[in-house]
Design a protein around this motif. Structure first.
Motif, PDB file in Angstrom:
ATOM      1  N   LEU A 159      17.055   6.705   4.609  1.00 38.51           N
ATOM      2  CA  LEU A 159      18.127   7.568   4.119  1.00 38.51           C
ATOM      3  C   LEU A 159      17.976   7.724   2.614  1.00 38.51           C
ATOM      4  O   LEU A 159      17.541   6.806   1.919  1.00 38.51           O
ATOM      5  N   GLY A 160      18.369   8.897   2.099  1.00 37.32           N
ATOM      6  CA  GLY A 160      18.332   9.112   0.662  1.00 37.32           C
ATOM      7  C   GLY A 160      16.912   9.185   0.145  1.00 37.32           C
ATOM      8  O   GLY A 160      15.944   9.317   0.888  1.00 37.32           O
ATOM      9  N   GLY A 161      16.771   9.093  -1.175  1.00 30.84           N
ATOM     10  CA  GLY A 161      15.465   9.177  -1.807  1.00 30.84           C
ATOM     11  C   GLY A 161      14.964  10.601  -1.869  1.00 30.84           C
ATOM     12  O   GLY A 161      15.567  11.539  -1.345  1.00 30.84           O
ATOM     13  N   ARG A 162      13.853  10.775  -2.531  1.00 25.96           N
ATOM     14  CA  ARG A 162      13.256  12.095  -2.615  1.00 25.96           C
ATOM     15  C   ARG A 162      11.736  11.967  -2.644  1.00 25.96           C
ATOM     16  O   ARG A 162      11.185  10.939  -3.033  1.00 25.96           O
ATOM     17  N   LEU A 163      11.067  13.031  -2.232  1.00 24.08           N
ATOM     18  CA  LEU A 163       9.622  13.053  -2.209  1.00 24.08           C
ATOM     19  C   LEU A 163       9.059  13.065  -3.624  1.00 24.08           C
ATOM     20  O   LEU A 163       9.598  13.739  -4.503  1.00 24.08           O
ATOM     21  N   GLU A 164       7.978  12.331  -3.828  1.00 25.22           N
ATOM     22  CA  GLU A 164       7.264  12.417  -5.097  1.00 25.22           C
ATOM     23  C   GLU A 164       6.427  13.685  -5.103  1.00 25.22           C
ATOM     24  O   GLU A 164       5.667  13.948  -4.180  1.00 25.22           O
ATOM     25  N   ASP A 165       6.568  14.488  -6.169  1.00 26.38           N
ATOM     26  CA  ASP A 165       5.834  15.742  -6.309  1.00 26.38           C
ATOM     27  C   ASP A 165       5.433  15.870  -7.773  1.00 26.38           C
ATOM     28  O   ASP A 165       6.097  16.529  -8.569  1.00 26.38           O
ATOM     29  N   ASP A 193       3.355  14.505  -2.970  1.00 28.71           N
ATOM     30  CA  ASP A 193       2.061  13.966  -3.385  1.00 28.71           C
ATOM     31  C   ASP A 193       1.227  13.501  -2.202  1.00 28.71           C
ATOM     32  O   ASP A 193       0.013  13.712  -2.163  1.00 28.71           O
ATOM     33  N   LYS A 194       1.858  12.828  -1.229  1.00 31.06           N
ATOM     34  CA  LYS A 194       1.067  12.279  -0.135  1.00 31.06           C
ATOM     35  C   LYS A 194       0.553  13.357   0.821  1.00 31.06           C
ATOM     36  O   LYS A 194      -0.332  13.084   1.632  1.00 31.06           O
ATOM     37  N   ASN A 195       1.090  14.589   0.720  1.00 30.29           N
ATOM     38  CA  ASN A 195       0.616  15.693   1.552  1.00 30.29           C
ATOM     39  C   ASN A 195      -0.125  16.757   0.745  1.00 30.29           C
ATOM     40  O   ASN A 195      -0.560  17.758   1.302  1.00 30.29           O
ATOM     41  N   ASP A 196      -0.264  16.537  -0.563  1.00 30.78           N
ATOM     42  CA  ASP A 196      -0.831  17.545  -1.466  1.00 30.78           C
ATOM     43  C   ASP A 196      -2.348  17.378  -1.526  1.00 30.78           C
ATOM     44  O   ASP A 196      -2.858  16.396  -2.053  1.00 30.78           O
ATOM     45  N   ALA A 197      -3.075  18.381  -0.987  1.00 34.63           N
ATOM     46  CA  ALA A 197      -4.535  18.339  -0.993  1.00 34.63           C
ATOM     47  C   ALA A 197      -5.112  18.761  -2.337  1.00 34.63           C
ATOM     48  O   ALA A 197      -6.298  18.545  -2.592  1.00 34.63           O
ATOM     49  N   CYS A 198      -4.276  19.370  -3.204  1.00 33.75           N
ATOM     50  CA  CYS A 198      -4.738  19.836  -4.512  1.00 33.75           C
ATOM     51  C   CYS A 198      -3.752  19.380  -5.584  1.00 33.75           C
ATOM     52  O   CYS A 198      -2.945  20.179  -6.094  1.00 33.75           O
ATOM     53  N   PRO A 204       0.690  25.670   2.232  1.00 25.67           N
ATOM     54  CA  PRO A 204       1.373  24.456   2.722  1.00 25.67           C
ATOM     55  C   PRO A 204       0.673  23.156   2.382  1.00 25.67           C
ATOM     56  O   PRO A 204       1.300  22.095   2.407  1.00 25.67           O
ATOM     57  N   LYS A 205      -0.620  23.192   2.044  1.00 23.66           N
ATOM     58  CA  LYS A 205      -1.342  21.983   1.665  1.00 23.66           C
ATOM     59  C   LYS A 205      -1.284  21.706   0.172  1.00 23.66           C
ATOM     60  O   LYS A 205      -1.867  20.737  -0.307  1.00 23.66           O
ATOM     61  N   GLY A 206      -0.608  22.597  -0.587  1.00 22.03           N
ATOM     62  CA  GLY A 206      -0.481  22.389  -2.023  1.00 22.03           C
ATOM     63  C   GLY A 206      -1.607  22.985  -2.841  1.00 22.03           C
ATOM     64  O   GLY A 206      -1.726  22.676  -4.034  1.00 22.03           O
ATOM     65  N   ALA A 260       0.845  -1.196   0.000  1.00 20.50           N
ATOM     66  CA  ALA A 260       0.000   0.000   0.000  1.00 20.50           C
ATOM     67  C   ALA A 260       0.873   1.236   0.000  1.00 20.50           C
ATOM     68  O   ALA A 260       2.056   1.184   0.354  1.00 20.50           O
ATOM     69  N   LYS A 261       0.288   2.341  -0.405  1.00 21.20           N
ATOM     70  CA  LYS A 261       0.972   3.625  -0.399  1.00 21.20           C
ATOM     71  C   LYS A 261       0.301   4.517   0.632  1.00 21.20           C
ATOM     72  O   LYS A 261      -0.900   4.735   0.583  1.00 21.20           O
ATOM     73  N   GLY A 262       1.071   5.019   1.584  1.00 20.30           N
ATOM     74  CA  GLY A 262       0.506   5.848   2.632  1.00 20.30           C
ATOM     75  C   GLY A 262       1.253   5.660   3.929  1.00 20.30           C
ATOM     76  O   GLY A 262       2.302   5.018   3.985  1.00 20.30           O
ATOM     77  N   ARG A 263       0.699   6.209   4.993  1.00 25.22           N
ATOM     78  CA  ARG A 263       1.348   6.132   6.302  1.00 25.22           C
ATOM     79  C   ARG A 263       1.372   4.699   6.838  1.00 25.22           C
ATOM     80  O   ARG A 263       2.255   4.344   7.608  1.00 25.22           O
ATOM     81  N   PHE A 264       0.392   3.889   6.464  1.00 23.25           N
ATOM     82  CA  PHE A 264       0.343   2.498   6.888  1.00 23.25           C
ATOM     83  C   PHE A 264       0.613   1.617   5.671  1.00 23.25           C
ATOM     84  O   PHE A 264      -0.111   1.681   4.678  1.00 23.25           O
ATOM     85  N   ALA A 265       1.666   0.812   5.739  1.00 24.33           N
ATOM     86  CA  ALA A 265       2.081   0.001   4.593  1.00 24.33           C
ATOM     87  C   ALA A 265       2.293  -1.444   5.013  1.00 24.33           C
ATOM     88  O   ALA A 265       3.342  -1.793   5.560  1.00 24.33           O
ATOM     89  N   PRO A 266       1.330  -2.324   4.790  1.00 28.53           N
ATOM     90  CA  PRO A 266       1.559  -3.757   5.026  1.00 28.53           C
ATOM     91  C   PRO A 266       2.524  -4.312   3.985  1.00 28.53           C
ATOM     92  O   PRO A 266       2.674  -3.747   2.894  1.00 28.53           O
ATOM     93  N   TYR A 267       3.183  -5.405   4.317  1.00 30.06           N
ATOM     94  CA  TYR A 267       4.113  -6.008   3.365  1.00 30.06           C
ATOM     95  C   TYR A 267       4.182  -7.514   3.565  1.00 30.06           C
ATOM     96  O   TYR A 267       3.778  -8.051   4.598  1.00 30.06           O
TER      97      TYR A 267
END
Length: 254
Positions: free
Chosen positions: A177-183, A191-196, A207-209, A99-106
């Motif tokens: 470590l590393g990586g970058r936010l998806e925008d 993207d995961k914090n973007d309300a618009c 701040p909400k996009g 899943a994509k989000g704050r909760f991610a089962p695996y």
């Protein structure tokens, strides 16, 4: 299904069928997760069937693709028995985040070695493992990892080597470590914090996009070349008003 090969094949088949539905939630390209848990070893090692022992260990991970990661793990319980018996489990796994989000089962599956050591002997046994768990993100790079796995390997029984199973439970804090936010829309809000989502490039956002239109002319701030246009005035694509009859009163107000 007692054969570890058959069990692993079934797990991998189910995982491969699930891949089109998966999305990896972790933006980090690399992570470490120190922690601990408990293990229930086979009775042939001198531990009662219903008993378990605490362990220490951890996970290191590398993101291979959006849903898929390569992870290594070590687990080390110490049993207070005559002979000072110690087991150390090393494994390498493929892990799918579901899943994509704050909760991610695996789900996870792989193989490694179980090292058995006491005061007189030390040997290594090939070990399969498979299991499932979840990660809960506290922030973009810090989260809680919890999982349970079935580990199978051969132990010395009264009538020779026998394949036995043991459960391992792990919990720890994951540090990315590393990586970058998806925008996706490039507005500076992930993207995961973007309300618009889908904001036009160049528009100013909060701040909400979400973009703003201070003069309410339907041309967003940041794209509006003529801010503070009077309300009701007709504007072009750049947000600038016109005065067709040159009488000093803007179209839309004339």
């Amino acid at each position: 299904m007692r054969s570890p090969h058959a069990r692993l094949a079934l797990l991998l088949t189910l995982f491969s069928l699930s891949i089109p539905l998966l999305a990896h939630a972790d933006i980090s390209s690399f992570w470490i997760a120190p922690g601990g848990g408990a293990v229930g070893p086979p009775a042939e090692l001198g531990i009662g069937k219903s008993q378990s022992r605490a362990t220490i260990g951890g996970i290191v991970g590398l993101k291979l693709a959006p849903p898929l990661a390569l992870e290594g793990r070590i687990s080390r319980p110490k049993f207070d028995l005559a002979g000072d018996l110690t087991l150390v489990h090393y494994d390498g796994n493929l892990t799918w985040f579901l899943a994509k989000g704050r909760f991610a089962p695996y789900v996870t599956a792989g193989a490694g070695q179980m090292r058995r050591k006491d005061n007189t002997t030390s040997d290594y046994r090939f070990a399969w493992n498979g299991g499932a768990g979840f990660r809960v993100d506290f922030s973009d790079h810090v989260g809680l990892r919890v999982d349970v796995r079935d580990v199978s390997y051969k132990v010395l029984a009264s009538d020779g080597d026998k394949l036995r199973h043991g459960a391992e439970i792990f919990g720890g804090i994951s540090f990315g470590l590393g990586g970058r936010l998806e925008d996706s829309d490039g507005d500076g809000v992930s993207d995961k914090n973007d309300a618009c989502p889908g904001t036009p490039a160049g528009a100013r956002v909060d701040p909400k996009g979400c973009p703003s239109d201070s003069d309410n002319d339907l041309v967003l701030d940041g794209l509006d070349q003529c801010p503070d246009t009077p309300g009701g005035a007709t504007v072009n694509a750049q947000g600038c008003p016109s005065d067709s009859d040159k009488d000093g009163i803007l179209d839309g107000l004339d």
